[in-house]
Enzyme design. Sequence first.
Site, mmCIF file in Angstrom:
data_model
loop_
_atom_site.group_PDB
_atom_site.id
_atom_site.type_symbol
_atom_site.label_atom_id
_atom_site.label_comp_id
_atom_site.label_asym_id
_atom_site.label_seq_id
_atom_site.Cartn_x
_atom_site.Cartn_y
_atom_site.Cartn_z
ATOM 1 N N VAL A 166 0.873 -1.172 0.000
ATOM 2 C CA VAL A 166 0.000 0.000 0.000
ATOM 3 C C VAL A 166 0.912 1.223 0.000
ATOM 4 O O VAL A 166 0.972 1.977 -0.947
ATOM 5 C CB VAL A 166 -0.947 -0.001 1.213
ATOM 6 C CG1 VAL A 166 -1.814 1.247 1.201
ATOM 7 C CG2 VAL A 166 -1.829 -1.237 1.179
ATOM 8 N N THR A 196 4.022 -8.766 0.627
ATOM 9 C CA THR A 196 4.393 -10.168 0.423
ATOM 10 C C THR A 196 3.848 -10.682 -0.916
ATOM 11 O O THR A 196 4.542 -11.404 -1.642
ATOM 12 C CB THR A 196 3.879 -11.019 1.598
ATOM 13 O OG1 THR A 196 4.540 -10.583 2.786
ATOM 14 C CG2 THR A 196 4.162 -12.495 1.388
ATOM 15 N N ASP A 226 -4.725 4.058 13.915
ATOM 16 C CA ASP A 226 -5.080 2.654 13.788
ATOM 17 C C ASP A 226 -5.460 2.188 15.187
ATOM 18 O O ASP A 226 -4.670 1.567 15.883
ATOM 19 C CB ASP A 226 -3.880 1.867 13.239
ATOM 20 C CG ASP A 226 -4.296 0.503 12.727
ATOM 21 O OD1 ASP A 226 -5.445 0.112 12.970
ATOM 22 O OD2 ASP A 226 -3.464 -0.177 12.096
ATOM 23 N N SER A 251 -9.693 -6.284 12.744
ATOM 24 C CA SER A 251 -9.314 -6.441 11.340
ATOM 25 C C SER A 251 -8.469 -7.695 11.149
ATOM 26 O O SER A 251 -8.730 -8.511 10.268
ATOM 27 C CB SER A 251 -8.531 -5.217 10.863
ATOM 28 O OG SER A 251 -9.390 -4.105 10.784
#
Lengths: 492, 492
Positions: free
Chosen positions: B193, B199, B252, B260
């Site tokens: 992002v 990965t 966050d 999440s």
Amino acid sequence: MQLEATTVDIGTTRPLVLLNTVDAAELGAHPIDRVRIQHAGETTTGIVKRTDELVPPGTVGVTEPLHHVRGTVDVTLAGAPHSVRYVRKKLDDIELEADELEAIVRDIHESRLSDVELSAYVSAVYANGLSLEETKHLTEAMTDVGEQLQWETPVVADKHSIGGVAGNCVTPIIVSIVAAAGLTMPKTSSRAVTSPAGTADVVEVFCDVEFTIAEIESIVEETNGCLVWGGGVDLSPVDDEIIRAENPLSIDPPGQLIASVLSKKRSAGSTHVVIDIPYGEGVKVESLVAARELADDVKRVGDHLEVDVTCAITHGTDPIGRGVGPVLEARDVLEVLEGDGPESLRLKSVRLAEMLLTHCGVDASATEILESGRALERFRRIVAAQGGEPDIESTDLEPGAESTTVRAERTGIATRIDNRQLCELARRAGAPLDSRAGLVIHRTVTDAVESGDRLYTIYAETPTKLAEAERLADRLEPVRVRSKADALVERR
Amino acid sequence: MQLEATTVDIGTTRPLVLLNTVDAAELGAHPIDRVRIQHAGETTTGIVKRTDELVPPGTVGVTEPLHHVRGTVDVTLAGAPHSVRYVRKKLDDIELEADELEAIVRDIHESRLSDVELSAYVSAVYANGLSLEETKHLTEAMTDVGEQLQWETPVVADKHSIGGVAGNCVTPIIVSIVAAAGLTMPKTSSRAVTSPAGTADVVEVFCDVEFTIAEIESIVEETNGCLVWGGGVDLSPVDDEIIRAENPLSIDPPGQLIASVLSKKRSAGSTHVVIDIPYGEGVKVESLVAARELADDVKRVGDHLEVDVTCAITHGTDPIGRGVGPVLEARDVLEVLEGDGPESLRLKSVRLAEMLLTHCGVDASATEILESGRALERFRRIVAAQGGEPDIESTDLEPGAESTTVRAERTGIATRIDNRQLCELARRAGAPLDSRAGLVIHRTVTDAVESGDRLYTIYAETPTKLAEAERLADRLEPVRVRSKADALVERR
């Protein structure tokens, strides 16, 4: 990245930068990221939107606020404005400094914050509150980014009402009384946002409301007062942007509310202000305790800013006046000025005018000014100065030709008149755009009602609108009538 | 209001409804209000945008998610979804019930919340936190709106790393070891992002990563493991929407983070999970204390959801491995599997694999599986099953042809390697889109460095990109070298 600039209209006034998905990926620019556009030695910043179709690769689309960007430009990824850090700081419940609040206000003013960031600011202020110091700094910052009116008289009177109450059109009456008493009262008002008529919509029934600062100054010089639309001048413009995020969330954090109100008043050059705080169920301020706290806080912030504030806590649940909608409220206003009209409107206007006169140190009776016809005469002068017909009479003001009257289905006492439902009905009937649409309420709370008595009449300008309002009326019950025998409302 | 529907593309995937300013005013619809569109017995809701030009009066424009709306439709004002009340409730710091969290998640999933409302949700959760109960309910709600993988084996191993650490590509090595040990490990990963390589980007150097659920099931059946892109399957899809609001605010909230992560793991059908929590300056989790608290909370929520969680707290400030960028990280991974490669990557992979094996109750040595070549052999089988070339060797993986090596300007000890700066440089050089772009870091922290020694090499696919990265490198200092004599860094 070198791109060709092109203008696009996607129906927004925000500075957006449209990148083709390919270019955006190459730049590493995600939606709501910001990019810096350099062209002809100038640098502008915009918020990224990605698109597959609207602009081809190699091209950057810019929306209206960036339409000066042309030709080949250099586009690079830019960070968020500094003020986003201060929003985050407020989310962390840390008190903000004056310069941090200034940065936030400046970035909101220049549309540099995305909706996500703006909402986080409003949410943070709501969740963590603003200290008195913060509220003062915020008020100053909000005042500074807009225009400011200046007056030569040492006392400038003003009045503000917090939170909408239907048909609560006391302002034209108060301004007429106070201006007649010799005080300067340059009043700016708003148009309807979610209500069926704002004060500016009602005044517009009589005359123009949109003027430049120079025109306002000359109207006030001539008549001591004015009744203009605040949106026509740029007083504390950030307020509207903040409201854009508050409304969908139905939140209005007290600190922000105070800063919004006082920055408007300060920008208008007001020195002595009466703030009307209606409270009650379904109104912005829900309890007497909250109203008192808000009043104390407003006064404290006012002290610091050298605006002399006094507050009137009033009942917010019942409608004031009989009419709802521009023309119907205008008729109530003119009837009161003519010496008649709904008692609730007359009483509230006189009480607030009296408070304001006393607060400004003027020894005059609001009742006497109204009853002597001096307020009416002053109102006519203001209407004339604002380009209207001064000799208009309340009987000239006719509602829409289409109407239905809703009647009581049982005998009893009117126990509740629901402002929200009345507003919804008046809007459905066409108000405020159809200025002659709206409602007239025939009963006030505690009135005895016989089955078959008129409760309220809906007016519309077209049969279609009337039918729509009637359909809604079937599902609502804005005027509730109860009797002791009503243990069972209905059986079905 | 009856309007003709027309489709418009304004570069958004959100369900927007464009109304001409005239119609919007008539309807009383303000920007971000919602309207209900009725057509052919169906009702859809969209968020209002007002425009003077894009659609003429009498017409309603709908964006892509509403493209099924055609012909003459009836448009009426609609309220906000119920869940906005629950967002407000959370802003008021009142604990939310399971059904209220479900409503919020459902409305986010169906794009029914505006950016303002979504941001208020994230801000409220950040400012007021989530209780353990709320976190559990949120996790369940997030799992329920997405797809879910199901496995027949009683133990399904998984691994997750919280917060990005450059070149931290331990996952392919861990999956190879664990799958070789006989455990089922269906691993989904993300693409980059804001980092130079996720990965999934690294695995894509070897083989495909985008598969359907049925294909994933057959790959896992054949090899015990998989290394696929999570975005290709719809596991806990709401996460991406929430991140869209969290990123610009750089927040966050822990409760949201846990929900999440665990909803993804639950959706993947995982029963035993190792969660890697890197901590340190500039990393998502900044202190050891915060890492421990997060670990305890994750485990508690896991217990309730019958996901057996164990946490590994690791160092997050230093890079793991030598390469940064898809091909350069892929080379590190393959070197480790071949028995060589950077020590930091080998050690961290083996430690985490060992934890996971023990956690799943399997008595096998990760070191032995790696050193015996069984992990490499398993990796090749997974690559083959995912449509790649199994016989690839690390020497086949070549970085971009353009390169510059940055050398030490003084003699001393490498005291700090700044991950953020390395990531920024690798992105500027073209990663992840240019898969062979990136960096190789020649020194690790505590290494002795002579003036003129190589610190790092930048690779790019084109001279332009290399030049851009070089320009940025001149302003950064990702590898800091200090000596005792460095009381004064430089004089100018």
